[in-house]
Write a protein that holds these residues in place. Structure first.
Motif, PDB file in Angstrom:
ATOM      1  N   ALA A 183       0.839  -1.212   0.000  1.00  0.00           N
ATOM      2  CA  ALA A 183       0.000   0.000   0.000  1.00  0.00           C
ATOM      3  C   ALA A 183       0.870   1.256   0.000  1.00  0.00           C
ATOM      4  N   GLN A 184       1.969   1.230   0.743  1.00  0.00           N
ATOM      5  CA  GLN A 184       2.869   2.390   0.778  1.00  0.00           C
ATOM      6  C   GLN A 184       3.512   2.626  -0.587  1.00  0.00           C
ATOM      7  N   HIS A 187       0.960   4.081  -2.988  1.00  0.00           N
ATOM      8  CA  HIS A 187       0.751   5.497  -2.673  1.00  0.00           C
ATOM      9  C   HIS A 187       1.917   6.342  -3.186  1.00  0.00           C
ATOM     10  N   GLY A 190       1.611   7.064  -6.751  1.00  0.00           N
ATOM     11  CA  GLY A 190       0.406   7.786  -7.148  1.00  0.00           C
ATOM     12  C   GLY A 190      -0.778   6.909  -7.484  1.00  0.00           C
ATOM     13  N   VAL A 191      -0.773   5.665  -6.984  1.00  0.00           N
ATOM     14  CA  VAL A 191      -1.872   4.733  -7.255  1.00  0.00           C
ATOM     15  C   VAL A 191      -2.689   4.571  -5.985  1.00  0.00           C
ATOM     16  N   HIS A 192      -3.994   4.616  -6.116  1.00  0.00           N
ATOM     17  CA  HIS A 192      -4.873   4.484  -4.960  1.00  0.00           C
ATOM     18  C   HIS A 192      -5.700   3.207  -5.101  1.00  0.00           C
ATOM     19  N   CYS A 193      -5.521   2.275  -4.169  1.00  0.00           N
ATOM     20  CA  CYS A 193      -6.247   1.002  -4.178  1.00  0.00           C
ATOM     21  C   CYS A 193      -6.865   0.767  -2.810  1.00  0.00           C
ATOM     22  N   ARG A 220      -0.882   2.817 -12.881  1.00  0.00           N
ATOM     23  CA  ARG A 220      -1.029   4.260 -13.099  1.00  0.00           C
ATOM     24  C   ARG A 220      -1.937   4.570 -14.271  1.00  0.00           C
TER      25      ARG A 220
END
Length: 807
Positions: A183-184, A187, A190-193, A220
């Motif tokens: 997750a880090q 982030h 620039g990817v949000h999941c 991305r």
């Protein structure tokens, strides 16, 4: 020293592992290509103050003179100018014994240890530099800490060093990206999941660092994240090129072909690998690959099976089809036969389906489907029946019988099978009776069907009645598996209806029956164990609850195990285990959904985590209709925030409750409101009602997580509950064990002495005289007691002391 990539994510747990290994003479960091070994070491060395010498090795370093010249060149800038290392020279030919002795002497007298990193050690295969390195390690100079970075286990004799405690290891298991680290990284790029998508990515890549990075870059520009994650495999062009060039090309001759052929299996026993690859040494090759490359992992089971890294396996599977069209079906068929002959029918069915062998599938099902279902192994049978389709199943009486039994196993209402003598015979065989004498009343099936239908509708008492009728009929007919089925239904129905003792009896009998017959994988055994685990939980016996839940291989078992972990004292770990298990739950019935929501929400409120509690509320809205439990959780939320009027309004709801503990929880919330409003008499009357409701089922857990005012009142009114005094005393005793940090551990011996005198009516001056100390000394002890007990006055200190059995 290599530079870190721009999107590099620091991984504190690995830096801490390297810190812990820093005192060892040798540290090995071994994992296949793409696991981030070099970047990790670069991050660690750049963030620490200890001197580091770094050597990046390549095939030319198989020349001993070049190898040791590179080592001396790297050491030069990080050792004192007066060190003899600056005057050493590697001999051009002949023995290097004298040179190595001088090197050891020079390292021994350094003022502090130097870290020497030998990166890409797998490139050095010549015997001479490896033998020299082993000699250096054997002498263990005090001024040297050696870090060996390699794609495979170094060809050095390190066993003795490990026994002596001088060796530390960091391997592929440690280097894999966790969900949090993934997750880090996402982030940072620039990817949000969402959390579920992150977990899916970790599962698909097995935490392989390079694969996680590839996925992050690709995401991305991806519109549909879920579809991308579902289709992520080794067939991607960049991934495939890396696997072919950097991984497979470096394996021993013949190993890639072996891996291609076993790629049809998720986990392949060594004996099956020999058959699929037509190689007698297949097991030895897999063992060597596991030891040296970490691309193959041994599955910890009795069969000695191996599993190929998931992304590599997907590439190998695609490559198999490309090189040998049609071979995969043949290999699946071979595997199906192999598993069938060894009684592993589920795996045989899976391979038969993947091999597209319809005739083989039907033959397997006709022979094994019903016996598998009776043994509780129903998932593979159900999936295979669905694969065949309705037309095929309806046309075959054996398959039709199997599907009927599978539906009953799943607790799904189905038409009673009537005079299906074939199915009756299979039940008779399972019970150890002769097929010719089998009789099975259609009423047994009908009663079981109606029992589960009633449960689905919320009619628990009717469900229990129907299930008891089915159990009686099954016992008359000697159908033990149907007895187990019915006992599970009784346990669930009684447990939800508040008949805790009846639920316990049915659950225990079901477990004993399943154990006696060896039905360890029966879904009804799992259901019965869950009922028992929940019962132990509600009686505040977390150890027993954890033991039962650990036997259930399902998310709901993991959830109850997390609740037991919470009750056992590991509050943070337990609540996170509950959250993780809840994320794994799919469609879930109303009763279990209510249990999940109430347990986790109450734990979050108890820990003062409003965001977590709100997350559970949102989940409950999607999985649970508006019930008394929904109102109760809302009331807890308002109480925790001090919104007493809103809490009271939520408690005034009269919706139906799904759980036997809910009425108790509601009364205890009312007690907290009454105490907060200064209505002590109302609070006591309400507490008595809660005790009366809880006593019948021995429901203690609601008191453990109730507002502190409830527990104080329970202690303060000791002896005043009349016929409920014995149960109230039992509750107080178990609540003491619920505290993970016993109060008596917080107090000094002198504070204990003072605390034991506080319940008396004597003044502090009189207590000081009794103890022959000054009153100021007693006041100091009293202030310390208040702080340690979390109270502000003498009365509350006495209450807490009584609550914990200290006064």
């Amino acid at each position: 020293m290599p530079l870190l990539p721009p999107d590099f994510v620091t991984r504190p747990r690995l830096l801490e592992a390297l810190d812990a290994a820093a005192g060892s003479a040798v540290t090995t960091v071994c994992a296949p290509a793409g696991y981030g070994k070099t970047a990790l070491l670069a991050d660690w060395t750049s963030s620490r103050t200890a001197p580091v010498a770094w050597v990046s090795l390549d095939p030319d370093d198989n020349d001993p003179q070049r190898f040791w010249s590179a080592v001396l060149c790297a050491l030069g800038p990080v050792v004192p100018a007066t060190s003899r290392l600056h005057t050493l020279a590697v001999p051009e030919e002949g023995s290097r014994a004298d040179f190595l002795a001088e090197l050891v002497d020079a390292l021994d007298v350094l003022p502090g240890p130097v870290r020497l990193v030998l990166d890409d050690l797998q490139e050095v295969v010549d015997e001479a530099p490896l033998r020299d390195t082993a000699r250096l390690i054997r002498h263990r100079p005090t001024g040297l800490r050696l870090t060996l970075v390699s794609r495979s286990a170094p060809h050095l004799q390190l066993a003795r060093l490990q026994v002596e405690g001088g060796l530390a290891r960091v391997g592929a298991d440690e280097l894999r990206f966790t969900a949090e680290e993934t997750a880090q990284l996402l982030h940072a790029t620039g990817v949000h999941c969402g959390d579920d998508q992150v977990r899916q990515l970790v599962k698909r890549t097995d935490g392989w660092t390079a694969a996680v990075h590839w996925a992050a870059v690709s995401l991305r520009t991806v519109a549909d994240v879920d579809t991308f994650l579902t289709q992520l495999d080794g067939d991607d062009r960049s991934v495939a090129g890396f696997l072919a060039d950097e991984v497979l090309a470096r394996l021993p001759e013949g190993a890639p072909e072996l891996l291609r052929r076993i790629s049809v299996c998720d986990a392949v026993p060594a004996a099956l690998a020999r058959e699929l690859a037509a190689r007698e040494d297949a097991g030895a090759v897999l063992a060597e690959l596991e030891r040296r490359t970490f691309l193959v992992a041994r599955v910890d089971d009795e069969s000695g099976s191996y599993r190929v890294q998931p992304l590599l396996r997907s590439y190998l599977r695609a490559d198999l089809d490309l090189r040998y069209p049609g071979l995969a079906s043949e290999l699946h068929t071979r595997a199906a036969r192999w598993f069938e002959h060894r009684g592993r029918v589920g795996e045989a069915l899976e391979h038969a389906v993947n091999g597209l062998d319809r005739a083989g599938i039907v033959a397997l099902l006709r022979t094994h489907a019903v016996p598998c279902l009776l043994a509780g192994e129903d998932s593979a049978v159900r999936a295979t029946l669905a694969h065949l389709g309705d037309d095929v199943v309806r046309a075959d009486p054996v398959l039709r019988a199997a599907r009927t039994l599978a539906d009953v196993q799943a607790g799904e209402p189905t038409p009673a099978p009537g005079g299906n003598t074939l199915l009756a015979r299979h039940h008779a065989l399972a019970a150890g009776r002769a097929p010719g004498r089998a009789t099975l009343s259609p009423g047994t099936w009908a009663d079981l069907d109606r029992a589960w239908t009633s449960l689905h509708r919320g009619a628990r008492r009717a469900a229990a009645t129907r299930a008891r009728e089915a159990v009686a009929a099954a016992r008359r007919d000697g159908q033990d598996y149907l007895v187990l089925h019915g006992l599970a239904a009784i346990a669930v129905a009684e447990g939800l209806a508040g008949g805790q003792e009846a639920a316990r009896d049915a659950g225990r009998e079901a477990v004993e029956l399943a154990t006696r017959h060896g039905w360890r994988r029966s879904p009804w055994l799992a259901v019965s164990r869950l009922v028992l685990a929940a019962d132990h939980l509600l009686r505040l016996d977390p150890e027993a609850a954890a033991r039962e839940a650990a036997e259930v291989a399902a998310p709901l078992g993991a959830f109850v195990g997390g609740a037991a972990q919470f009750d056992g004292g590991d509050r943070r770990g337990g609540v996170e285990a509950m959250r993780e298990a809840r994320h794994e739950l799919g469609t879930i019935a109303a009763g279990p959904a209510a249990l999940v929501a109430v347990l986790e929400h109450h734990a979050a409120v108890f820990l003062e985590e409003p965001l977590h509690a709100n997350e559970v509320l949102l989940w409950a809205r999607d999985h649970l209709a508006r019930t008394r439990e929904s109102d109760l959780m809302l009331a807890w939320t308002h109480l925790a925030a001090g919104r007493l009027d809103d809490a009271a309004a939520a408690l005034r709801s009269r919706r139906a409750a799904l759980l036997p503990t809910t009425p108790v929880d509601v009364e205890l919330a009312e007690v907290a409101l009454a105490v907060a409003g200064g209505r002590r008499t109302d609070a006591l009357l309400t507490l008595e009602r809660a005790l009366a409701l809880a006593a019948e089922g021995d429901l203690v857990r609601p008191f453990a997580l109730a507002d502190p005012a409830v527990r104080h009142l329970l202690v303060d009114h000791s002896g005043g509950f009349g016929r409920l005094d014995a149960f109230a005393a039992s509750v107080r005793d178990r609540l003491r064990r619920f505290d993970p940090a016993p109060v008596d551990d917080r107090l000094t011996e002198r504070e204990h002495v003072v605390l034991q005198r506080l319940p008396s009516q004597r003044s502090l001056d009189e207590i000081a005289a009794d103890l022959t100390v000054s009153v100021n000394t007693v006041k100091t002890h009293v202030r310390a007691i208040y702080v340690k007990l979390g109270v502000t006055n003498r009365r509350d200190a006495v209450l807490v002391a009584r609550e914990h059995g200290l006064a």
